[in-house]
Design an enzyme around this catalytic site. Structure first.
Site, PDB file in Angstrom:
ATOM      1  N   GLY A 194       0.843  -1.186   0.000  1.00 49.68           N
ATOM      2  CA  GLY A 194       0.000   0.000   0.000  1.00 49.68           C
ATOM      3  C   GLY A 194       0.882   1.241   0.000  1.00 49.68           C
ATOM      4  N   GLU A 230     -17.919  11.029   0.556  1.00 51.47           N
ATOM      5  CA  GLU A 230     -17.547  11.074  -0.854  1.00 51.47           C
ATOM      6  C   GLU A 230     -18.420  10.171  -1.709  1.00 51.47           C
ATOM      7  OE1 GLU A 230     -12.860  12.306  -0.117  1.00 51.47           O
ATOM      8  OE2 GLU A 230     -13.393  10.224  -0.541  1.00 51.47           O
TER       9      GLU A 230
END
Length: 457
Positions: free
Chosen positions: A19, A176
């Site tokens: 990541g 979002e």
């Protein structure tokens, strides 16, 4: 042993997870006198902050993912193995993986986080999530499949449940995706589904706390709430979802929201790796580390990013689970490892807060910078676009994302409404790719009459 990794006289640094933290650490060790081995179950790095755009058809999956081997092409001390890490054996300095055992001199856990369902079994079995690219693609297919089903049913209750979308969690992800769905309801769906009465489609954002975007400033919280109201998103604060089965999201023993689409964005746990004693693991399954990111009790084992629980005087609950934290810890750890190789004492890590931001919809975003600086609206939206565009890995991904965003902005349309692989809840998998239990179809002992729910104007 070692899955055919080449024998080296240099110390081996094994990084579990690619990541933000794992990626940055491997890059930062490019010129270090070590052998870098990255182990990840996926052969790509994905840009998690934009997963919601994949889920809502604004971006394609390959716009936010990049092959790990391509990222590190030319880095001579880098090696990658695609595998699941099953356990760490600190006594023998070995990790046991699905493809064999790998020895390490230094081990770095950068495994990120997993969805936290707070022990609610019906949510874990039935709710949708967006922690990975497969999650996002499944969610996109599932939502559009339900629109197709809504066209076919004559039952008004069933149609309403198929149209309703409940998002649980008022953090950046919840805000979002709710805003993106509202934009889709306004600009996209009327073109595709003129036969549906989309005024009845309800997007409901449920938050257990008193405000949206809890970690952000009061101004950002207020602006986000105002933007949600303008978009017609119903915001329910101080509300807990207690269970979800048979298309009913229960917020009390008898009251529920009828919905076939429940998106869980309410919490995360650290993605711990088995092999450590209980005292090394914090309450939210993060791994306790000191100010050098060393796992407590181990000299050659480290953790960075979301999985690392670094407590400071300013942040007694641990550093926030944000990409900048992982990246800064990775850069600092690269220096720490090289200091240790030289027999030097490593310095303590200090987090430099560069700000937090969240996008709500077109021309609407909120940004908090250090020293109380806040702005929102169109300028905040441009700032969000620029930062995320520059952070994407790979020139191609930057160009594709920019073109897709520009097309969506000027055309008020999204072209990625494809149901390429039909999805069923029976196919749902957890964050680690393991198949979950099948959808619960038992009849709940609740009042079957749903409460009245306001329809946005």
């Amino acid at each position: 042993m070692d899955t055919n990794l080449p024998v080296s006289t240099q110390p081996r640094v094994v990084i579990v997870g690619c990541g933000f933290g794992g990626l940055q650490l491997a890059k930062s060790l490019r010129d270090a006198p070590v052998q870098v081995v990255v182990v990840d179950r996926n052969n790509y790095h994905n840009f998690q902050p934009l997963l919601y755009q994949v889920a809502t058809g604004a971006l394609e999956a390959d716009s936010i993912a990049y092959p790990i081997r391509k990222i590190f092409a030319g880095q001579k001390n880098f090696f990658y193995r695609m595998a699941d890490v099953q356990r760490v054996d600190t006594a023998s300095n070995t990790i046991h993986t699905s493809v064999g055992d790998i020895h390490y001199d230094y081990l770095v856990l950068a495994t990120g986080s997993l969805t936290n369902f707070f022990g609610i079994e019906s949510l874990e079995k039935n709710a949708m999530q967006i922690k990975s690219i497969p999650n996002a693609l499944n969610l996109r297919s599932f939502i559009f499949q339900n629109f197709e089903k809504a066209l076919l049913t004559a039952d008004p209750d069933e149609k309403q449940a198929l149209l309703n979308i409940v998002v649980v969690g008022g953090g950046p992800t919840g805000v979002e995706i709710s805003g993106s769905l509202a934009e889709m309801r306004k600009h996209v769906l009327p073109k595709d589904y003129p036969e549906l009465d989309l005024s009845k489609m309800q997007i409901i954002l449920v938050e257990a706390g008193t405000e949206l975007l809890g970690p952000m400033s009061v101004k950002s919280q207020q602006n986000a709430k105002r933007y949600m109201d303008e978009l017609g998103v119903q915001v329910r604060l101080n509300t807990h979802i207690k269970g979800y089965e048979n298309c009913r999201a229960y917020y009390s023993e008898t009251e529920f929201i009828p919905t076939e689409n429940l998106i869980w964005a309410a919490g995360v746990n650290g993605a711990e790796v088995p092999g450590f004693p209980a005292e090394a693991i914090a309450r939210n399954k993060r791994i306790n580390v000191n100010r050098c990111n060393q796992v407590v009790g181990y000299a050659n084992v480290f953790a960075i990013g979301d999985v690392a629980n670094m407590v400071t005087g300013e942040m007694p609950r641990g550093l926030p689970m944000l990409a900048p934290v992982a990246q800064q810890q990775a850069e600092h750890l690269a220096d720490t490892i090289q200091r240790l190789l030289k027999g030097q004492t490593p310095a303590d890590f200090t987090y430099k807060n560069k700000g937090v931001m969240a996008i709500v919809s077109r021309n609407k975003a909120v940004v908090d910078l250090p020293k109380g600086v806040h702005f929102s609206g169109f300028f905040g939206w441009l700032t969000w676009l620029f930062v995320h565009l520059m952070t994407l890995v790979g020139f191609r991904n930057k160009v594709v994302a920019f073109v897709d965003w520009a097309f969506s902005y000027f055309s008020s349309d999204q072209a990625l409404r494809l149901i390429i692989r039909p999805f069923s809840r029976r196919d749902v998998k957890d964050d680690q790719g393991k198949k979950k239990a099948e959808h619960n179809t038992s009849t709940p002992q609740y009042n079957p009459t749903p409460p009245a729910i306001q329809t946005p104007a």
